[in-house]
Design an enzyme around this catalytic site. Sequence first.
Site, PDB file in Angstrom:
ATOM      1  N   ASN A   9       0.871  -1.174   0.000  1.00  0.00           N
ATOM      2  CA  ASN A   9       0.000   0.000   0.000  1.00  0.00           C
ATOM      3  C   ASN A   9       0.909   1.226   0.000  1.00  0.00           C
ATOM      4  OD1 ASN A   9      -1.819   2.022   0.498  1.00  0.00           O
ATOM      5  ND2 ASN A   9      -2.411   1.321   2.545  1.00  0.00           N
ATOM      6  N   TRP A  10       1.064   1.807  -1.177  1.00  0.00           N
ATOM      7  CA  TRP A  10       2.007   2.929  -1.296  1.00  0.00           C
ATOM      8  C   TRP A  10       1.474   4.209  -0.660  1.00  0.00           C
ATOM      9  CZ3 TRP A  10       4.224   2.727  -7.038  1.00  0.00           C
ATOM     10  CH2 TRP A  10       4.859   1.496  -7.244  1.00  0.00           C
ATOM     11  N   LYS A  11       0.204   4.246  -0.348  1.00  0.00           N
ATOM     12  CA  LYS A  11      -0.440   5.448   0.203  1.00  0.00           C
ATOM     13  C   LYS A  11      -0.142   6.647  -0.696  1.00  0.00           C
ATOM     14  CE  LYS A  11      -0.344   3.273   4.676  1.00  0.00           C
ATOM     15  NZ  LYS A  11      -0.325   3.389   6.126  1.00  0.00           N
ATOM     16  N   HIS A  97      -9.670   1.192   4.571  1.00  0.00           N
ATOM     17  CA  HIS A  97      -8.424   1.408   5.304  1.00  0.00           C
ATOM     18  C   HIS A  97      -8.690   2.389   6.449  1.00  0.00           C
ATOM     19  CE1 HIS A  97      -4.396   2.665   6.330  1.00  0.00           C
ATOM     20  NE2 HIS A  97      -3.983   1.545   5.765  1.00  0.00           N
ATOM     21  N   GLU A  99      -7.113   4.821   7.536  1.00  0.00           N
ATOM     22  CA  GLU A  99      -6.885   6.237   7.218  1.00  0.00           C
ATOM     23  C   GLU A  99      -8.094   6.820   6.471  1.00  0.00           C
ATOM     24  OE1 GLU A  99      -3.042   5.645   5.395  1.00  0.00           O
ATOM     25  OE2 GLU A  99      -2.295   5.030   7.352  1.00  0.00           O
ATOM     26  N   GLU A 169      -5.919  -4.943  10.238  1.00  0.00           N
ATOM     27  CA  GLU A 169      -4.872  -3.965  10.526  1.00  0.00           C
ATOM     28  C   GLU A 169      -5.198  -3.246  11.834  1.00  0.00           C
ATOM     29  OE1 GLU A 169      -2.707  -2.692   6.695  1.00  0.00           O
ATOM     30  OE2 GLU A 169      -4.489  -1.454   6.874  1.00  0.00           O
ATOM     31  N   GLY A 175       2.035   2.123  10.843  1.00  0.00           N
ATOM     32  CA  GLY A 175       3.016   3.206  10.745  1.00  0.00           C
ATOM     33  C   GLY A 175       3.690   3.559  12.058  1.00  0.00           C
ATOM     34  N   SER A 215       2.893  -2.290  10.465  1.00  0.00           N
ATOM     35  CA  SER A 215       4.334  -2.415  10.740  1.00  0.00           C
ATOM     36  C   SER A 215       4.884  -3.806  10.426  1.00  0.00           C
ATOM     37  CB  SER A 215       4.648  -2.002  12.184  1.00  0.00           C
ATOM     38  OG  SER A 215       4.271  -0.656  12.382  1.00  0.00           O
ATOM     39  N   GLY A 236       2.635  -1.201   4.338  1.00  0.00           N
ATOM     40  CA  GLY A 236       2.713   0.225   4.031  1.00  0.00           C
ATOM     41  C   GLY A 236       4.157   0.656   3.831  1.00  0.00           C
ATOM     42  N   GLY A 237       4.758   1.201   4.881  1.00  0.00           N
ATOM     43  CA  GLY A 237       6.109   1.769   4.788  1.00  0.00           C
ATOM     44  C   GLY A 237       7.118   0.858   4.098  1.00  0.00           C
TER      45      GLY A 237
END
Length: 252
Positions: A9-11, A97, A99, A169, A175, A215, A236-237
């Site tokens: 997930n590149w966001k 998600h 966010e 999640e 994150g 994470s 993600g990251g």
Amino acid sequence: MRKKIVAGNWKMNKTLQEGTELGESINNYLKKHNPGQVEPVLCTPSIHLAAVTDIVDNNIIKTGAQNCSEKESGAYTGEISASMIKSAGATYVILGHSERRSYFMEDDDLLYNKTITALKNELKVIFCCGEVLKERENQNHFQIVRRQLETGLFNITDQQFLNVVIAYEPVWAIGTGVTATSQQAQEMHHFIRGLVEEKYGNTIAEDTTILYGGSCNAGNADELFSLPDVDGGLIGGASLKSDDFCKIIGSF
Ligand code: PGA
């Protein structure tokens, strides 16, 4: 058979040029090191989708969007429809998600409508659920996840559900560098599989892919992916660097 998936997930990261370079680099690596039964998915910003889909070998790597409108088309300035995402060559869309739920006020009813629209347009849905820290501290995490799935997802038909992947999640792990322990991840994934079984029966539940997100990285993916009810990750990251992401794919 239950599919193993590692989705990045590149966001809201990477310019178009950086995104295509990242896609190309992941593609080059995976062409040399076949991911086997694991399906890698790149969920890029929507504006990168067509270019990244063109650059990667679609027999090995699938692409996806991170959101779509619940509307089919029309005067909705700034929105992106499921049919546009499909026409860009994507296979998946992430919905729900945390966010999107918290910054864009997306609630269970809206997510249900988005899910229906995405499935009608032949996209597969990666449906996210998970509790915030306070809900876990208050021992409400199972109840929250049950509500998110029962209201936001479970009114679709058996046939439609075959095109759904669930991503658990825990919001407190996203994150933050804090990962759920193996025990926390396994017990929630097992609980989610049980909810799917209650609603859709044992065969569908056994075949449902349930991803862990929060994470997950090259250092802990091995352990998480070895758990019986964890079928991959939503990353993600650590999906923003080719080496890290490919290492996670290699963790199965
Ligand atoms: P993270 O994000 O891996 O950076 O924690 C996961 C996600 O939000 O999907």
